[in-house]
Design a protein around this motif. Structure first.
Motif, PDB file in Angstrom:
ATOM      1  N   PRO A  74      -0.320   2.165 -11.189  1.00 25.88           N
ATOM      2  CA  PRO A  74       0.789   2.275 -12.150  1.00 25.88           C
ATOM      3  C   PRO A  74       1.422   3.661 -12.203  1.00 25.88           C
ATOM      4  N   LYS A  75       0.611   4.677 -11.908  1.00 27.35           N
ATOM      5  CA  LYS A  75       1.142   6.034 -12.057  1.00 27.35           C
ATOM      6  C   LYS A  75       1.867   6.521 -10.817  1.00 27.35           C
ATOM      7  N   SER A  76       1.393   6.081  -9.653  1.00 26.62           N
ATOM      8  CA  SER A  76       1.986   6.638  -8.431  1.00 26.62           C
ATOM      9  C   SER A  76       2.980   5.710  -7.750  1.00 26.62           C
ATOM     10  N   ALA A  77       2.974   4.451  -8.104  1.00 31.06           N
ATOM     11  CA  ALA A  77       3.782   3.483  -7.349  1.00 31.06           C
ATOM     12  C   ALA A  77       5.274   3.758  -7.477  1.00 31.06           C
ATOM     13  N   VAL A  78       5.979   3.484  -6.382  1.00 25.95           N
ATOM     14  CA  VAL A  78       7.445   3.552  -6.406  1.00 25.95           C
ATOM     15  C   VAL A  78       7.993   2.176  -6.031  1.00 25.95           C
ATOM     16  N   ALA A  79       9.223   1.947  -6.421  1.00 23.86           N
ATOM     17  CA  ALA A  79       9.875   0.682  -6.063  1.00 23.86           C
ATOM     18  C   ALA A  79      10.479   0.798  -4.671  1.00 23.86           C
ATOM     19  N   LEU A  80      10.579  -0.330  -4.008  1.00 20.13           N
ATOM     20  CA  LEU A  80      11.191  -0.347  -2.673  1.00 20.13           C
ATOM     21  C   LEU A  80      12.603   0.211  -2.715  1.00 20.13           C
ATOM     22  N   ASP A  81      12.921   1.024  -1.740  1.00 25.30           N
ATOM     23  CA  ASP A  81      14.265   1.581  -1.614  1.00 25.30           C
ATOM     24  C   ASP A  81      15.283   0.448  -1.395  1.00 25.30           C
ATOM     25  N   GLU A  82      16.440   0.567  -2.035  1.00 21.38           N
ATOM     26  CA  GLU A  82      17.446  -0.499  -1.953  1.00 21.38           C
ATOM     27  C   GLU A  82      17.925  -0.732  -0.516  1.00 21.38           C
ATOM     28  N   ASP A  83      18.065   0.325   0.255  1.00 21.81           N
ATOM     29  CA  ASP A  83      18.531   0.147   1.637  1.00 21.81           C
ATOM     30  C   ASP A  83      17.467  -0.569   2.479  1.00 21.81           C
ATOM     31  N   ILE A  84      16.205  -0.249   2.200  1.00 26.35           N
ATOM     32  CA  ILE A  84      15.143  -0.969   2.923  1.00 26.35           C
ATOM     33  C   ILE A  84      15.131  -2.430   2.489  1.00 26.35           C
ATOM     34  N   LYS A  85      15.341  -2.647   1.199  1.00 25.26           N
ATOM     35  CA  LYS A  85      15.372  -4.037   0.723  1.00 25.26           C
ATOM     36  C   LYS A  85      16.431  -4.845   1.468  1.00 25.26           C
ATOM     37  N   ARG A  86      17.595  -4.251   1.625  1.00 23.88           N
ATOM     38  CA  ARG A  86      18.654  -5.004   2.321  1.00 23.88           C
ATOM     39  C   ARG A  86      18.256  -5.299   3.767  1.00 23.88           C
ATOM     40  N   TYR A  87      17.422  -4.434   4.299  1.00 25.68           N
ATOM     41  CA  TYR A  87      17.014  -4.611   5.698  1.00 25.68           C
ATOM     42  C   TYR A  87      15.846  -5.598   5.829  1.00 25.68           C
ATOM     43  N   ILE A  88      15.268  -5.978   4.724  1.00 27.79           N
ATOM     44  CA  ILE A  88      14.175  -6.957   4.770  1.00 27.79           C
ATOM     45  C   ILE A  88      14.757  -8.355   4.641  1.00 27.79           C
ATOM     46  N   GLY A  89      14.364  -9.202   5.556  1.00 28.02           N
ATOM     47  CA  GLY A  89      14.832 -10.584   5.504  1.00 28.02           C
ATOM     48  C   GLY A  89      13.695 -11.526   5.177  1.00 28.02           C
ATOM     49  N   ILE A  90      13.854 -12.744   5.606  1.00 30.70           N
ATOM     50  CA  ILE A  90      12.785 -13.735   5.504  1.00 30.70           C
ATOM     51  C   ILE A  90      12.511 -14.247   6.907  1.00 30.70           C
ATOM     52  N   ASN A 149       0.821  -1.214   0.000  1.00 31.74           N
ATOM     53  CA  ASN A 149       0.000   0.000   0.000  1.00 31.74           C
ATOM     54  C   ASN A 149       0.853   1.262   0.000  1.00 31.74           C
ATOM     55  N   GLU A 150       1.875   1.242   0.838  1.00 30.18           N
ATOM     56  CA  GLU A 150       2.752   2.421   0.887  1.00 30.18           C
ATOM     57  C   GLU A 150       3.405   2.666  -0.473  1.00 30.18           C
ATOM     58  N   LEU A 151       3.921   1.591  -1.067  1.00 32.59           N
ATOM     59  CA  LEU A 151       4.582   1.736  -2.372  1.00 32.59           C
ATOM     60  C   LEU A 151       3.584   2.210  -3.425  1.00 32.59           C
ATOM     61  N   ALA A 152       2.368   1.650  -3.361  1.00 37.19           N
ATOM     62  CA  ALA A 152       1.352   2.045  -4.344  1.00 37.19           C
ATOM     63  C   ALA A 152       1.016   3.527  -4.215  1.00 37.19           C
ATOM     64  N   HIS A 153       1.103   4.040  -2.996  1.00 38.30           N
ATOM     65  CA  HIS A 153       0.813   5.459  -2.778  1.00 38.30           C
ATOM     66  C   HIS A 153       2.048   6.333  -2.981  1.00 38.30           C
ATOM     67  N   GLY A 154       3.107   5.711  -3.442  1.00 35.39           N
ATOM     68  CA  GLY A 154       4.291   6.509  -3.763  1.00 35.39           C
ATOM     69  C   GLY A 154       5.205   6.764  -2.590  1.00 35.39           C
ATOM     70  N   HIS A 155       4.993   6.050  -1.467  1.00 30.75           N
ATOM     71  CA  HIS A 155       5.850   6.259  -0.289  1.00 30.75           C
ATOM     72  C   HIS A 155       6.702   5.024  -0.028  1.00 30.75           C
TER      73      HIS A 155
END
Lengths: 225, 581
Positions: free
Chosen positions: B235-251, B158-164
């Motif tokens: 499609p118009k507002s979405a942003v991709a996950l920030d790379e630093d946040i990605k590294r902080y996401i695990g499983i 949801n956050e990404l879809a809203h551009g955050h």
């Protein structure tokens, strides 16, 4: 079936080794289970012993249950002397013994073993340190108890063949199963896995279910709920 | 007191290492305090993938607007090609269950050798989603499954879809978008046997390397799916996950009693893992013989502060773990102050790490001691990383049939004194039994003489088995002291298993885990954590004494980092400080 941890680990090793090396152990296992399933585990009795010879009575049981004891007994004697012989009488599924011999060969023991199979005699030899045995079938010329298994053990295969030559005289060679063939079977098993037919799978599944405990709401708490 | 010595594996290096004794290391509480180290399987896998620049593409990425469908990743590793096949399914939230007894999941995956054609993909589609109820073949190395985090997945999308970008604090609270609940390999369910994996596939020829890779790819997919869903929704507002946040996401991972029998049934392997970890520790302690570089002291101080922050960011409702984390933070704060105040002096001090570890043993808790040991190991990759090649061992037990029974008694008295010290006549010493439930063969604990199933008890109470064996051998020795173990086994065949174990483990450095696992108050969670530490997980969050949640690969490099300059220090992950937006 009442197998204890030592028994079932060894039995599993024997079955898997035989199957992966081309000895159709699943067929033998199916026959063995038909018997083992109907009785409590029967272990072998030591009925005769002197400095270099043993006789173990398998009491109608499978090598899956008494093969390890037989091999351990004979190699304990070889460590103290130069060679020893053991006869395991009244036992079944003798082909499974090969895995125990192969494993012991890694500890620098050499073995020759033989047993009667219908009108022939199977001879299996393995040198100390070897990874695979020589497996041959001969015409039988001597009187051989139908359900017995003879094991000769030392540290040098040629010396065993020489020392026990009178007991290792057989008729003409009928067939042999080469180390190359065994290795090919093994490689094929590792690459493609091993097939288990439905009947054996079902039997194993049914046996496995015997060690399972019925689940209850209360028992679920014993796993973290 | 360190009383054992050990030569290193490098034949040119004749350093005599002071190894910690088994009586100290093999206590269950200490094993349950271990943390990830450079030798943990996730760490070694990541080092290998980054250094060898594994290439990962997705020839099939067939997800619908809700994220359901099929994805195939093609993996070009150094020595071979593999396919990671993933099926994403709708799952009713009411059916989302992390226990092994579940039979539906959000995602199911398989790691296969080679490329996958349409026919094999159909076969996998028919079997992989069934997991234990399906059957695969020897082209498959690992099967796994995963469930979405109810707390983070929808929030992040949801956050990404809203551009955050998602709030890092929310991510920190959970640490992942998906939890894996099992990763099966080594011949189970028709898969390739370990023999095939380690002889044919050098890329995964280390314990659990293929299983860890499967979890790593799940992490990659989880973030790719979140990006996909966000772009589908907006499609118009979405942003991709920030790379630093990605590294902080695990499983995420939930581990329960299913893992516990492994540690008892593979004592030689566990001994090997522990021996290598202890060798690493002894090696780095020896490295401080003539002082240490100030740069290394600074790195230790920085790492110490990071652990303090890492622990402060862990949210757990488990009171024991929470208190332990607090205590470790307080004690590490003292270490930090010591390093700050004494740094210049310490640099020239002989055996400074030995002084530090001995001080910690005398004054600080076990968890702190083991954190410090982990941090010390981190400081010397050039001395430690080569040990990763020795984490596997032939596990066959060897009976010594010629051993006189009197000698067997001595072996038990020497190596299993801990087991002989337990009074099994006390009810609490045998107050628990382990069994397998008919419900998906799940291992469970029962209360002796109260719960059903004692007649089907799993033989995990090694201490009790040793005691019974000792008593039987003792009686036998009274009348047949000249006989050997082979004779004893013929007369007492039901003891062959435990005698083989005793004789085998007596030759190992660390031997069996020194705990009565059938005691009323046994804490299986220590077993789980020990194994998980060798996997390389972090953020232990016990949910009871029987299962634990944790995080895998949090802080690890992304696939986009492969082949780039890499400093392997992603353990004890902390919240990222975003540099963008």
């Amino acid at each position: 079936m009442g197998f204890q941890p030592g028994d079932y680990y060894d039995a599993a090793d024997m079955v898997v080794w035989s199957q992966t090396h081309g000895f159709d152990s699943f067929g033998r296992l199916m026959e063995a289970l038909a018997y083992l399933n109907t009785t409590a585990p029967i272990h072998a009795d030591l009925v005769q012993e002197d400095r270099h010879n043993y006789v173990l009575d398998g009491r109608g049981s499978s090598v899956l249950l008494c093969g390890s004891e037989a091999v351990d007994l004979i190699r304990s004697q070889v460590i103290q002397g130069s060679s020893a012989a053991l006869e395991l009488i009244n036992c079944y599924n003798r082909t499974f013994i090969i895995q125990r011999l192969v494993k012991a060969a890694q500890c620098n023991f050499a073995f020759v073993t033989c047993w009667r199979q219908l009108d022939c005699c199977v001879k299996v030899s393995i040198a100390a340190g070897a990874e695979l045995p020589e497996y041959q079938t001969f015409r039988m010329i001597d009187v051989f108890e139908p359900q017995s298994l003879r094991i000769f053990c030392g540290t040098d295969l040629e010396a065993i063949e020489t020392q026990y030559a009178p007991q290792l005289e057989f008729g003409t060679l009928v067939e042999s199963f080469s180390r190359t063939e065994m290795m090919d079977c093994y490689k094929n098993s590792v690459e493609h896995g091993i097939e288990i037919d439905e009947a054996l799978w079902q039997t194993l599944d049914d046996l496995g279910a015997r060690i399972l405990v019925e689940s209850t709401e209360g028992s679920r708490a014993g796993a973290g709920d | 007191m360190r009383k054992y010595t050990h030569k290193t594996h490098n034949s040119d290096d004749l350093t005599i290492l002071q190894m910690r004794p088994a009586s100290q290391v093999m206590q269950l509480e200490r094993l349950g305090s271990f943390h990830q180290s450079r030798l943990s399987f996730m760490r070694t896998l990541v080092r290998r993938m980054v250094a060898e620049n594994w290439q990962i593409s997705s020839p099939v990425f067939d997800l619908d607007e809700q994220g359901y469908g099929t994805v195939v990743y093609q993996v070009e590793a150094k020595y071979g090609t593999f396919s990671y096949v993933l099926f994403s399914h709708y799952l009713d939230p009411d059916n989302r269950n992390d226990r092994v007894i579940a039979d539906q999941w959000d995602l199911t995956m398989g790691l296969c050798e080679g490329t996958v054609d349409a026919e094999q993909l159909d076969f996998l589609r028919n079997n992989v989603p069934k997991q234990e109820a399906g059957r695969v073949d020897s082209r498959v190395l690992v099967l796994s499954r995963a469930n979405r985090s109810a707390r983070t997945f929808e929030y992040v999308v949801n956050e990404l879809a809203h551009g955050h970008q998602p709030d890092v604090d929310v991510i920190a609270e959970v640490g992942y978008l998906y939890r894996t609940t099992a990763a099966y390999g080594s011949g189970k369910l028709g898969m390739a046997d370990w023999e095939k994996v380690w002889t044919k596939h050098r890329d995964f020829a280390r314990p659990f390397a293929a299983e860890m890779f499967t979890c790593y790819m799940l992490r990659h997919f989880s973030m790719q799916q979140a990006d996909h869903l966000a772009s589908q929704r907006a499609p118009k507002s979405a942003v991709a996950l920030d790379e630093d946040i990605k590294r902080y996401i695990g499983i995420g991972n939930s581990t329960g009693l299913g893992m516990a029998p492994f540690l008892i049934n593979h004592p030689l392997l566990i001994n090997q893992w522990i021996e290598m970890r202890e060798t690493a520790l002894a090696t780095v302690i020896a490295a401080s013989a003539f002082g240490v570089d100030e740069v290394i002291l600074t790195r230790l101080d920085t790492a110490t502060q990071r652990v303090i922050q890492h622990l402060s960011e862990i949210i757990t409702t488990d009171e024991r773990q929470s208190n332990a984390n607090l205590l470790v933070r307080e004690e590490l704060q003292l270490l930090h102050l010591w390093l700050q105040e004494q740094g210049a002096v310490l640099a020239t001090k002989h055996y400074v790490w030995e002084s530090l570890t001995q001080y910690a043993e005398l004054h600080w808790g076990v968890e702190t001691q083991e954190v410090i040991n982990t941090l010390l190991i981190e400081l010397y990759p050039e001395l430690v990383d080569r040990l990763e090649e020795y984490m596997w061992v032939d596990e066959s037990h060897q009976v010594s049939p010629e051993m006189p029974v009197a000698e067997l008694l001595e072996v038990i008295e020497d190596k299993y004194d801990w087991a002989l010290a337990i009074d099994f006549s006390k009810q609490e010493s045998i107050g628990t039994f382990w069994y397998r439930s008919a419900e998906k063969m799940e291992p469970r604990l029962g209360q002796t003489n109260i719960d059903m199933g004692m007649d089907k008890e799993m033989p995990l109470g090694i201490g009790r088995c040793v005691r019974e064996c000792y008593d039987r051998v003792y009686d036998y020795n009274q009348t047949r002291s000249k006989q050997n173990v082979a004779h004893f086994i013929v007369q007492n065949p039901t003891y062959s298993g435990i005698v083989g174990r005793i004789q085998t483990m007596a030759q190992s450095r660390y031997g069996d885990i020194r705990e009565n696992l059938v005691h009323t108050d046994v804490l299986p969670i220590h077993l789980l954590r020990c194994k998980l530490s060798f996997f390389g997980v972090s953020k232990f969050d016990p949910r009871s004494r029987l299962w634990v949640r944790n995080t895998m690969f949090q802080g690890a490099p992304l696939i986009s980092d492969f082949g780039k300059l890499f400093v392997d220090d992603w353990q004890f992950p902390i919240k990222p400080v975003l540099t963008s937006g």
